[in-house]
Design a protein around this motif. Structure first.
Motif, PDB file in Angstrom:
ATOM      1  N   PHE A 135       0.870  -1.166   0.000  1.00  0.00           N
ATOM      2  CA  PHE A 135       0.000   0.000   0.000  1.00  0.00           C
ATOM      3  C   PHE A 135       0.907   1.216   0.000  1.00  0.00           C
ATOM      4  CE2 PHE A 135      -2.334  -3.399   2.121  1.00  0.00           C
ATOM      5  CZ  PHE A 135      -3.479  -3.425   1.357  1.00  0.00           C
ATOM      6  N   SER A 136       1.183   1.771  -1.178  1.00  0.00           N
ATOM      7  CA  SER A 136       2.198   2.805  -1.304  1.00  0.00           C
ATOM      8  C   SER A 136       1.576   4.190  -1.407  1.00  0.00           C
ATOM      9  CB  SER A 136       3.077   2.549  -2.536  1.00  0.00           C
ATOM     10  OG  SER A 136       3.759   1.332  -2.394  1.00  0.00           O
ATOM     11  N   ASP A 137       2.252   5.158  -0.808  1.00  0.00           N
ATOM     12  CA  ASP A 137       1.851   6.555  -0.856  1.00  0.00           C
ATOM     13  C   ASP A 137       2.652   7.214  -1.971  1.00  0.00           C
ATOM     14  OD1 ASP A 137       1.316   9.185  -0.510  1.00  0.00           O
ATOM     15  OD2 ASP A 137       1.930   9.295   1.590  1.00  0.00           O
ATOM     16  N   ILE A 138       2.017   7.520  -3.101  1.00  0.00           N
ATOM     17  CA  ILE A 138       2.753   8.085  -4.229  1.00  0.00           C
ATOM     18  C   ILE A 138       3.232   9.494  -3.938  1.00  0.00           C
ATOM     19  CG2 ILE A 138       1.502   6.672  -5.888  1.00  0.00           C
ATOM     20  CD1 ILE A 138      -0.139   9.115  -6.611  1.00  0.00           C
ATOM     21  N   LEU A 139       2.713  10.106  -2.858  1.00  0.00           N
ATOM     22  CA  LEU A 139       3.222  11.411  -2.467  1.00  0.00           C
ATOM     23  C   LEU A 139       4.670  11.321  -2.011  1.00  0.00           C
ATOM     24  CD1 LEU A 139       0.214  12.743  -0.351  1.00  0.00           C
ATOM     25  CD2 LEU A 139       0.828  13.419  -2.650  1.00  0.00           C
ATOM     26  N   PRO A 146       0.337   2.639   6.485  1.00  0.00           N
ATOM     27  CA  PRO A 146      -0.114   1.673   7.485  1.00  0.00           C
ATOM     28  C   PRO A 146      -1.581   1.314   7.300  1.00  0.00           C
ATOM     29  CG  PRO A 146       1.062   3.514   8.504  1.00  0.00           C
ATOM     30  CD  PRO A 146       0.778   3.905   7.097  1.00  0.00           C
ATOM     31  N   SER A 147      -1.916   0.075   7.633  1.00  0.00           N
ATOM     32  CA  SER A 147      -3.288  -0.419   7.563  1.00  0.00           C
ATOM     33  C   SER A 147      -3.595  -1.173   8.850  1.00  0.00           C
ATOM     34  CB  SER A 147      -3.477  -1.352   6.366  1.00  0.00           C
ATOM     35  OG  SER A 147      -3.170  -0.711   5.147  1.00  0.00           O
ATOM     36  N   TRP A 148      -4.857  -1.132   9.260  1.00  0.00           N
ATOM     37  CA  TRP A 148      -5.277  -1.929  10.403  1.00  0.00           C
ATOM     38  C   TRP A 148      -5.264  -3.401   9.986  1.00  0.00           C
ATOM     39  CZ3 TRP A 148      -5.512   0.189  15.051  1.00  0.00           C
ATOM     40  CH2 TRP A 148      -5.722   1.561  15.162  1.00  0.00           C
ATOM     41  N   ALA A 149      -4.528  -4.209  10.733  1.00  0.00           N
ATOM     42  CA  ALA A 149      -4.351  -5.599  10.320  1.00  0.00           C
ATOM     43  C   ALA A 149      -3.942  -6.472  11.498  1.00  0.00           C
ATOM     44  CB  ALA A 149      -3.300  -5.696   9.213  1.00  0.00           C
ATOM     45  N   PHE A 150      -4.100  -7.753  11.283  1.00  0.00           N
ATOM     46  CA  PHE A 150      -3.601  -8.775  12.203  1.00  0.00           C
ATOM     47  C   PHE A 150      -2.598  -9.620  11.418  1.00  0.00           C
ATOM     48  CE2 PHE A 150      -3.535 -13.078  13.806  1.00  0.00           C
ATOM     49  CZ  PHE A 150      -3.487 -12.929  15.190  1.00  0.00           C
ATOM     50  N   LYS A 151      -1.384  -9.745  11.949  1.00  0.00           N
ATOM     51  CA  LYS A 151      -0.343 -10.503  11.251  1.00  0.00           C
ATOM     52  C   LYS A 151       0.262 -11.541  12.190  1.00  0.00           C
ATOM     53  CE  LYS A 151       3.751  -8.722  10.320  1.00  0.00           C
ATOM     54  NZ  LYS A 151       4.855  -7.953   9.693  1.00  0.00           N
ATOM     55  N   SER A 168     -10.374  -4.244   6.503  1.00  0.00           N
ATOM     56  CA  SER A 168     -10.895  -3.224   5.591  1.00  0.00           C
ATOM     57  C   SER A 168      -9.820  -2.865   4.575  1.00  0.00           C
ATOM     58  CB  SER A 168     -11.339  -1.967   6.352  1.00  0.00           C
ATOM     59  OG  SER A 168     -10.233  -1.368   7.024  1.00  0.00           O
ATOM     60  N   VAL A 169     -10.232  -2.171   3.528  1.00  0.00           N
ATOM     61  CA  VAL A 169      -9.324  -1.772   2.448  1.00  0.00           C
ATOM     62  C   VAL A 169      -8.861  -0.331   2.669  1.00  0.00           C
ATOM     63  CG1 VAL A 169      -9.117  -1.374  -0.028  1.00  0.00           C
ATOM     64  CG2 VAL A 169     -10.407  -3.340   0.819  1.00  0.00           C
ATOM     65  N   THR A 170      -7.554  -0.110   2.570  1.00  0.00           N
ATOM     66  CA  THR A 170      -6.987   1.228   2.687  1.00  0.00           C
ATOM     67  C   THR A 170      -6.471   1.656   1.320  1.00  0.00           C
ATOM     68  OG1 THR A 170      -6.303   0.796   4.970  1.00  0.00           O
ATOM     69  CG2 THR A 170      -5.287   2.674   3.853  1.00  0.00           C
ATOM     70  N   PRO A 171      -7.127   2.613   0.659  1.00  0.00           N
ATOM     71  CA  PRO A 171      -6.650   3.044  -0.666  1.00  0.00           C
ATOM     72  C   PRO A 171      -5.401   3.903  -0.559  1.00  0.00           C
ATOM     73  CG  PRO A 171      -8.529   4.364  -0.012  1.00  0.00           C
ATOM     74  CD  PRO A 171      -8.354   3.318   1.061  1.00  0.00           C
ATOM     75  N   SER A 192     -15.321   8.951  -9.190  1.00  0.00           N
ATOM     76  CA  SER A 192     -16.032   8.090  -8.260  1.00  0.00           C
ATOM     77  C   SER A 192     -15.167   6.883  -7.954  1.00  0.00           C
ATOM     78  CB  SER A 192     -17.386   7.649  -8.830  1.00  0.00           C
ATOM     79  OG  SER A 192     -17.206   6.891 -10.008  1.00  0.00           O
ATOM     80  N   LEU A 193     -15.385   6.294  -6.772  1.00  0.00           N
ATOM     81  CA  LEU A 193     -14.650   5.113  -6.359  1.00  0.00           C
ATOM     82  C   LEU A 193     -15.624   3.969  -6.143  1.00  0.00           C
ATOM     83  CD1 LEU A 193     -12.119   6.539  -3.726  1.00  0.00           C
ATOM     84  CD2 LEU A 193     -11.607   5.790  -6.050  1.00  0.00           C
ATOM     85  N   SER A 194     -15.211   2.790  -6.521  1.00  0.00           N
ATOM     86  CA  SER A 194     -15.997   1.592  -6.275  1.00  0.00           C
ATOM     87  C   SER A 194     -15.251   0.762  -5.225  1.00  0.00           C
ATOM     88  CB  SER A 194     -16.189   0.791  -7.571  1.00  0.00           C
ATOM     89  OG  SER A 194     -16.930  -0.389  -7.323  1.00  0.00           O
ATOM     90  N   MET A 195     -15.522   1.088  -3.953  1.00  0.00           N
ATOM     91  CA  MET A 195     -14.821   0.434  -2.855  1.00  0.00           C
ATOM     92  C   MET A 195     -15.565  -0.832  -2.437  1.00  0.00           C
ATOM     93  SD  MET A 195     -12.122   2.195  -2.080  1.00  0.00           S
ATOM     94  CE  MET A 195     -11.783   1.668  -0.409  1.00  0.00           C
ATOM     95  N   PRO A 196     -14.841  -1.863  -2.049  1.00  0.00           N
ATOM     96  CA  PRO A 196     -15.506  -3.073  -1.552  1.00  0.00           C
ATOM     97  C   PRO A 196     -16.171  -2.814  -0.210  1.00  0.00           C
ATOM     98  CG  PRO A 196     -13.141  -3.219  -1.247  1.00  0.00           C
ATOM     99  CD  PRO A 196     -13.388  -1.987  -2.069  1.00  0.00           C
ATOM    100  N   GLU A 197     -17.092  -3.681   0.170  1.00  0.00           N
ATOM    101  CA  GLU A 197     -17.780  -3.546   1.450  1.00  0.00           C
ATOM    102  C   GLU A 197     -16.776  -3.637   2.587  1.00  0.00           C
ATOM    103  OE1 GLU A 197     -21.451  -5.705   3.899  1.00  0.00           O
ATOM    104  OE2 GLU A 197     -20.797  -6.439   1.935  1.00  0.00           O
ATOM    105  N   GLN A 198     -16.859  -2.689   3.537  1.00  0.00           N
ATOM    106  CA  GLN A 198     -15.884  -2.615   4.620  1.00  0.00           C
ATOM    107  C   GLN A 198     -16.209  -3.547   5.780  1.00  0.00           C
ATOM    108  OE1 GLN A 198     -13.122  -1.046   4.466  1.00  0.00           O
ATOM    109  NE2 GLN A 198     -13.347   0.425   2.806  1.00  0.00           N
TER     110      GLN A 198
END
Length: 208
Positions: A135-139, A146-151, A168-171, A192-198
């Motif tokens: 999940f890269s920040d092109i800025l 960072p994303s909320w996750a369990f690893k 959940s998905v972090t764009p 517009s964005l087509s995001m998956p169900e969170q």
């Protein structure tokens, strides 16, 4: 999540640690100035500057806590009306973000099993300076977001097996006003964005 909630969450993460360990703090200040040259004038890009504060706290030999706050402040005001002049955040725009906040547990249930829970950066590998799956920040030129996750990581001799669950998905992030690069007049992209169900779905694994 509001800035107040982010600060409260960070304090809650730090409170139990401060009672059992001596946390160490570090950070950096980054001033980013970008200019667009060419033609008869030089344009100063309204990019952000950054202050990062990080906290590390090992608790014994099996627990490690890390959290960081990211403060981004811009060079130019965003005031567009007289009402905006009444708001200090319009005159001095800034963004406060809970950047990372996770807990490591070493030897969870088994000596060879480690887990990490919380907001974390997950790197899926690197191939010659290209991280197509992160999940890269092109800025910031491929800084992982960072994303909320369990690893969980299970060590098998010289090898390791890692499993990750993201609820959940972090764009990715676009530069300020960066959407205009895609949805400007004549563009082929829709604004517009087509995001998956969170909402995470329950997965049942049959045994027998």
């Amino acid at each position: 999540m509001s800035s107040l909630k982010k600060i409260v969450l960070a304090v809650l993460l730090l409170l139990p640690v401060s009672l059992t360990a001596q946390p160490t703090f570090s950070g950096f200040l980054e001033l980013d100035k970008r200019f667009v040259t060419g033609g008869d004038s030089t344009i100063i890009d309204d990019f952000y500057n950054r202050f990062r504060l990080e906290m590390k706290a090992p608790v014994g030999s099996q627990l490690y806590v890390f959290s960081s706050l990211d403060l981004r402040f811009y060079d130019f005001p965003k005031s567009q009306s007289l009402d905006d002049l009444e708001q200090i955040e319009q005159e001095f725009p800034l963004d406060l973000t809970l950047w990372e906040a996770f807990i490591d547990v070493y030897g969870f249930l088994f000596d060879d099993l480690d887990i990490r829970v919380g907001k974390q950066r997950i790197a899926w590998g690197k191939a010659d300076k290209l991280n197509p799956n992160d999940f890269s920040d092109i800025l910031n030129f491929a800084e992982t977001i960072p994303s909320w996750a369990f690893k969980g990581t299970w060590y098998l001799g010289d090898h390791q097996l890692t499993g990750v669950w993201l609820p959940s998905v972090t764009p990715i992030l676009l530069p300020r006003n960066g959407a205009s690069l895609f949805v400007a007049d004549g563009g082929q992209f829709q604004n517009s964005l087509s995001m998956p169900e969170q909402t995470p779905k329950t997965v049942c694994l049959p045994f027998g």
